[in-house]
Design an enzyme around this catalytic site. Sequence first.
Site, mmCIF file in Angstrom:
data_model
loop_
_atom_site.group_PDB
_atom_site.id
_atom_site.type_symbol
_atom_site.label_atom_id
_atom_site.label_comp_id
_atom_site.label_asym_id
_atom_site.label_seq_id
_atom_site.Cartn_x
_atom_site.Cartn_y
_atom_site.Cartn_z
ATOM 1 N N ASP B 100 0.854 -1.176 0.000
ATOM 2 C CA ASP B 100 0.000 0.000 0.000
ATOM 3 C C ASP B 100 0.898 1.236 0.000
ATOM 4 O O ASP B 100 2.115 1.142 0.118
ATOM 5 C CB ASP B 100 -1.001 -0.013 1.148
ATOM 6 N N SER B 101 0.271 2.395 -0.152
ATOM 7 C CA SER B 101 1.058 3.607 -0.425
ATOM 8 C C SER B 101 1.511 4.323 0.829
ATOM 9 O O SER B 101 2.291 5.267 0.744
ATOM 10 C CB SER B 101 0.191 4.561 -1.233
ATOM 11 N N GLY B 102 1.009 3.896 1.987
ATOM 12 C CA GLY B 102 1.283 4.634 3.215
ATOM 13 C C GLY B 102 0.236 5.686 3.514
ATOM 14 O O GLY B 102 0.221 6.251 4.603
ATOM 15 N N GLY B 103 -0.629 5.956 2.547
ATOM 16 C CA GLY B 103 -1.654 6.986 2.735
ATOM 17 C C GLY B 103 -2.543 6.705 3.934
ATOM 18 O O GLY B 103 -2.726 7.563 4.805
ATOM 19 N N PHE B 104 -3.047 5.503 4.003
ATOM 20 C CA PHE B 104 -3.947 5.134 5.091
ATOM 21 C C PHE B 104 -3.252 5.284 6.448
ATOM 22 O O PHE B 104 -3.848 5.764 7.411
ATOM 23 C CB PHE B 104 -4.412 3.690 4.896
ATOM 24 N N ASP B 153 -2.989 8.437 -1.788
ATOM 25 C CA ASP B 153 -4.279 9.108 -1.853
ATOM 26 C C ASP B 153 -4.573 9.884 -0.581
ATOM 27 O O ASP B 153 -3.816 9.841 0.377
ATOM 28 C CB ASP B 153 -5.386 8.067 -2.096
ATOM 29 N N GLN B 195 -11.920 7.526 -3.717
ATOM 30 C CA GLN B 195 -12.325 8.027 -2.393
ATOM 31 C C GLN B 195 -13.765 8.563 -2.493
ATOM 32 O O GLN B 195 -14.489 8.184 -3.399
ATOM 33 C CB GLN B 195 -11.330 9.094 -1.916
ATOM 34 N N GLY B 222 -10.738 4.359 1.618
ATOM 35 C CA GLY B 222 -11.527 5.173 2.540
ATOM 36 C C GLY B 222 -12.673 4.438 3.201
ATOM 37 O O GLY B 222 -13.582 5.055 3.756
ATOM 38 N N ASP B 272 -8.013 -7.020 1.429
ATOM 39 C CA ASP B 272 -6.942 -7.241 2.400
ATOM 40 C C ASP B 272 -7.452 -6.801 3.748
ATOM 41 O O ASP B 272 -8.314 -5.912 3.835
ATOM 42 C CB ASP B 272 -5.691 -6.418 2.067
ATOM 43 N N CYS B 310 -12.126 -27.635 9.178
ATOM 44 C CA CYS B 310 -10.930 -26.934 8.699
ATOM 45 C C CYS B 310 -9.783 -27.917 8.476
ATOM 46 O O CYS B 310 -9.592 -28.857 9.239
ATOM 47 C CB CYS B 310 -10.527 -25.874 9.714
ATOM 48 N N CYS B 312 -6.517 -26.897 8.245
ATOM 49 C CA CYS B 312 -5.216 -26.308 8.593
ATOM 50 C C CYS B 312 -4.461 -27.228 9.542
ATOM 51 O O CYS B 312 -5.044 -28.070 10.228
ATOM 52 C CB CYS B 312 -5.373 -24.904 9.185
ATOM 53 N N CYS B 315 -5.911 -27.311 13.105
ATOM 54 C CA CYS B 315 -7.145 -28.095 13.306
ATOM 55 C C CYS B 315 -6.908 -29.583 13.084
ATOM 56 O O CYS B 315 -7.642 -30.413 13.616
ATOM 57 C CB CYS B 315 -8.253 -27.562 12.396
ATOM 58 N N HIS B 341 -4.809 -20.662 11.412
ATOM 59 C CA HIS B 341 -6.203 -21.081 11.261
ATOM 60 C C HIS B 341 -7.061 -19.990 10.620
ATOM 61 O O HIS B 341 -7.803 -20.249 9.669
ATOM 62 C CB HIS B 341 -6.818 -21.467 12.608
#
Lengths: 459, 459
Positions: B100-104, B153, B195, B222, B272, B310, B312, B315, B341
């Site tokens: 990601d861009s770091g904006g968030f 952004d 946005q 956003g 994500d 599950c 995994c 489990c 898990h």
Amino acid sequence: MTESTSSTASPLSFELITTEGRARRGRVTTPHGQINTPAFMPVGTRATVKGLMPRDLAETGAEICLANTYHLHVAPGDDVVKKLGGLHTMMAWDKPILTDSGGFQVFSLPKLKMDEEGVSFNYKKSGKPIKLTPERSMLIQNNLGADIIMAFDVCVPFPCDYRPAQEAVYRTKRWLERCKAAHKREDQALFGIVQGSTYPDLRALSAQLTAEIDLPGYAIGGVSVGEGHQLMMEVVDATEPLMPKHKPRYLMGVGYPEDLVEAVARGVDMFDCVLPSRYGRSGVLFTRRGPIRVTKGKYKKDKYPVDTQCTCYGCQNFSRGYINHLLNSREILGSTLGTLHNITFYQDLMRAMRTAIEEGTFESFRKAFLDEYLSDDKKDDLNLHFNPAEITRDDLSWDTEHSIVPTKQDLRETKSAGTNKTQPSSQKSPSNKASSSEQPKKHKKSRKHYEKRSKNKPK
Amino acid sequence: MTESTSSTASPLSFELITTEGRARRGRVTTPHGQINTPAFMPVGTRATVKGLMPRDLAETGAEICLANTYHLHVAPGDDVVKKLGGLHTMMAWDKPILTDSGGFQVFSLPKLKMDEEGVSFNYKKSGKPIKLTPERSMLIQNNLGADIIMAFDVCVPFPCDYRPAQEAVYRTKRWLERCKAAHKREDQALFGIVQGSTYPDLRALSAQLTAEIDLPGYAIGGVSVGEGHQLMMEVVDATEPLMPKHKPRYLMGVGYPEDLVEAVARGVDMFDCVLPSRYGRSGVLFTRRGPIRVTKGKYKKDKYPVDTQCTCYGCQNFSRGYINHLLNSREILGSTLGTLHNITFYQDLMRAMRTAIEEGTFESFRKAFLDEYLSDDKKDDLNLHFNPAEITRDDLSWDTEHSIVPTKQDLRETKSAGTNKTQPSSQKSPSNKASSSEQPKKHKKSRKHYEKRSKNKPK
């Protein structure tokens, strides 16, 4: 030369495959499979080797792991472990397991009261009073269900006056008899423990008293309490010749790579220590040229693996630079990779020693390994901050109270605790050798110190 | 129906394999392999998904993972990452990566100063001033070397007045143009971000402005800032129809399982969120019947796996009782197994949705999954304590400052921070529904609330 032995009703047998000098190549057979000796047993105090899944632990080459009676009695409770199917099922570890008796742990607790019956103390979190006796330790260990269980013994501190050390030897013998009588499960093998502090005659006495009781294995306890490499080897020299030849010998809570090599040279078969996992979590990583502290700035952009000769998943995939970043960012993966590497290093060392004994080249291996491992070139200023007693005993505060990687505050506290300990200057511990702030010429001193420490060659 | 597209010079192509209603089954191809969509991307903020080795992460079924521009710029530094061979080499992850861009992240920092040029702030540990601009974000992301990089952004908080939300839309567009011009590596695909806060007309405007710039993919940003499920779906409904059909659509920072299912139903391809890993580390584990808090006393002796369906490693091998013990003892393995898990659960959910769309049974899958997942039977009082904004943004204090499992003190602090947030009561977040101390009739309310939240069916 192959000789085998097993007690009639014993679930454990030991085969002595071959020897070179006093060094032994053997094989222990348990209900959960075989252990090739000399063997190193990683420690999973609370039924997990911190940071590793069981499949990762198996990948290191470990054929057995430890768990801790005291800690598991406190949480989740040995009754809970039993309900969850016993240690093997609960941990999903189908290889052999050994539980210690809790003796070593409880003797490090404050406000301890001991009498002939057992040891009373308050569990520090809940304040709940707990009494551990030989019978109770056996009951707990029967509930936990390990393949090898340890006698509940009297572990004296270091240094210790002669009289209390002598009393501990006799009480340990009486408690061993009670342990054997109380032990109820035929699928678990009870090992006795030799005490006697650093007094050769008491070690000999304790070895004889312990060997009088027929058991599938015997341990040397009361070491790794701050006595240092040289005295530890003197203890092994005083004890080992009097231990039954056709039973496995287990040196408890040991140790550094150089300790393992020298103790194997003196006839020891089994070891356990939290050192590789604890060091691994905090970024002190073993290499064939000695340990490095990978968190140091010099490794920030280092593209090489921790040890180019290592086959662990970490060394096959990651750079020192990445592990430096992970540990400095307090990322779990840093501790996982550090632990995986260090335990793999220990298992590789044991495997190399086993092969060398088989091939009759142990003496030359021993010299070559120590020459390279203790060489002064490019050694890190490790600045370990730890007292060896703090490191090798799986103490009750460090990992529980703090996060997985020690903070500066933790290290300061550990350091000040360590330096307050009384210790004769001639018995400097291995970790002290690298504490630069106190020893500017550490490397030369280290080498010289080691040579002094190792002058007692095995007979 | 198979349609494919790729910009001439784009290193990324998207194939739309089939659709059911608005739900899309597709495939993204990158220089490091393919991503089947709908896809969930686990978050490895500091170039590691906390608690997992890359081989464990691959085992969950994840085909791509995230890393964070802001965090990696701070430590170890994007120049260091570049020296160590870039993210793929450094992390030993040869599948696709998105940064990601770091904006968030920077918009959640205190003492932020923003102008047309970019965003200035002091890095809180060192106090060192940092300025992030579209050009600098591109430079950092070029150094990191992910397959997909995100535009820098302007992310407004929730709630946000119309005027600043509108200004952010236009500035985001201007910054996107600067990002495209500054982006130097042809092997990395730049995604634009839409946005517009929760205003449908601003979302439509932003979608149009963003789509005017030809890019290999587009994201809805956003969201997941405390607006709750219903408003989030309204945002998707206002945005998605105006996004290019033959490019992947990525809903950033989302979310809960029910969010994923409903957003897939609305035409989203990629997601994500730190939620499955963060919840996993602290013992909130997803099951097909809803999440459980495995650290509760009721699971202490529970011999069943977390989720019997599950596959995994956790489990397949361990009981809830053991994981309860591990997490309550603050053992790393508890966090590792919880993370493994939860991410497996998310990947299984995505795979099930992909299969359902292929088979034209997505609508019935959607109903059946939500019916079971949101059923009130046997639901735990999760008492999550978290504000959703705290959960879904990979904030700058939680994991860095504290140990891997939150202490009671951490939870109290997080809780009080969460409850101080201003939030319209009609926009209760998914996590609030399970906060029993405030909502005694949580289960009924949860169901009713969900039905209310989900009444906006996709067109």
